[in-house]
Enzyme design. Sequence first.
Site, PDB file in Angstrom:
ATOM      1  CD  GLU A   1     -20.728 -28.154 -13.043  1.00  0.00           C
ATOM      2  OE1 GLU A   1     -21.680 -28.967 -13.074  1.00  0.00           O
ATOM      3  OE2 GLU A   1     -19.878 -28.074 -13.944  1.00  0.00           O
TER       4      GLU A   1
ATOM      5  CG  ASP B   1     -19.482 -25.076 -17.261  1.00  0.00           C
ATOM      6  OD1 ASP B   1     -20.144 -25.491 -18.229  1.00  0.00           O
ATOM      7  OD2 ASP B   1     -19.367 -25.709 -16.198  1.00  0.00           O
TER       8      ASP B   1
ATOM      9  CG  HIS C   1     -19.315 -33.472 -14.969  1.00  0.00           C
ATOM     10  ND1 HIS C   1     -20.211 -33.033 -15.924  1.00  0.00           N
ATOM     11  CD2 HIS C   1     -18.993 -34.746 -15.322  1.00  0.00           C
ATOM     12  CE1 HIS C   1     -20.444 -33.991 -16.794  1.00  0.00           C
ATOM     13  NE2 HIS C   1     -19.711 -35.043 -16.461  1.00  0.00           N
TER      14      HIS C   1
ATOM     15  CG  ASP D   1     -16.915 -28.865 -17.449  1.00  0.00           C
ATOM     16  OD1 ASP D   1     -16.016 -29.727 -17.384  1.00  0.00           O
ATOM     17  OD2 ASP D   1     -18.091 -29.078 -17.097  1.00  0.00           O
TER      18      ASP D   1
END
Length: 375
Positions: free
Chosen positions: A11, A9, A147, A152
Amino acid sequence: MLPCFVMLDLETTGGSAVRDRITEIAAVRVENGVEVDRWSTLVNPGVSIPSFIQSLTGITDAMVEDAPTFAQVAPRLLELLDGAVFVAHNVGFDHGFVVNELARLEKPLKVERLCTVRLSRKLYPQHKGHGLDAIMQRHGLRTLARHRAMGDVEVVLQWLQLAQAELGTEAVQREAAALLQGGTSVPPQLETPVEDIPDTPGVYLFYGEGRTPLYVGKSVNMRTRVLAHFQSAAKVAREARIAQEIRRIEWHDTAGELGALLLQTRLVKELKPLHNRKSSKKAQVDLVQQTLQGWPHAGRIGIREHHARTGRTDVHVFDQWCHVATVHSAEDLDDVRHSRQALAFDLETYRVLAKRLAALTGRDSTVFPLENAHG
């Protein structure tokens, strides 16, 4: 789920893999059902993080100021991905960012991908929502780090364990393998099943959240052409933007290529899609002055197209290089034959028709005069 995969994952500073940058990476490598490695790091994106992104993720400019750059962490990421399937919730998003970051370093990424959004749709077809928040609510999953990249990742891993407990390990493995074999180029947020798009001639429209189309395309095989868009997303910036923004697809059948070209021309002019290329008005005027030919027929003509498999027949009526109408019945054709509506010249229509008349063989369509076109 798979013999070897990396649950990953990211960001980022925004939603565009071409324009925005990575601020955090988390990855867990699983081999034969056992976690063998995990890694997470903040990443200095080299640009400021928008305030609303800072509010969403909690990652601030100050937090990444002294973090390593992507170039510095790329070797570790590639080590984790080596020999593994790249798995993510909405994998097109994460994969697109990694591909673009590695491309800036002139490093290719050749890896199989699996999207857990699509896997959720396969495993739980009775549910409508398959985003991470919907899955958490549906299955009662919790995290204190929503987030954030590792938070996540852990939620998705929890969901996979729960799915295997509910449905059986073999069922999850079977659906994951089928998705992997079928390819993962389709954007996971796409609401329209690609298999519903017919493999016949026509025009397709890509829509995002708004009412204006992202793109209007045409093809003699709409489903194949739509899939080609998605398969090009890792290499072509425009296709990457469309793949990130697309939510649904609409389409209109035609009997053949000419009908698709005419309809695309009209819809592009009327709807002004965001990602269709726009031609210069000056270039259009210059081309008309240089190449416009006289109308080579005594009056109106019809060009018939028929698609044997669907049984659809279209008759396209033209006069003075203008597209008058497309009809599907003898009654409608008779109405057009006697109509007196004003003709509207369009350069793209002229190009399409001139090319078709020059190449017309009679094999795929038939050209015929319409009597009493001018009374």
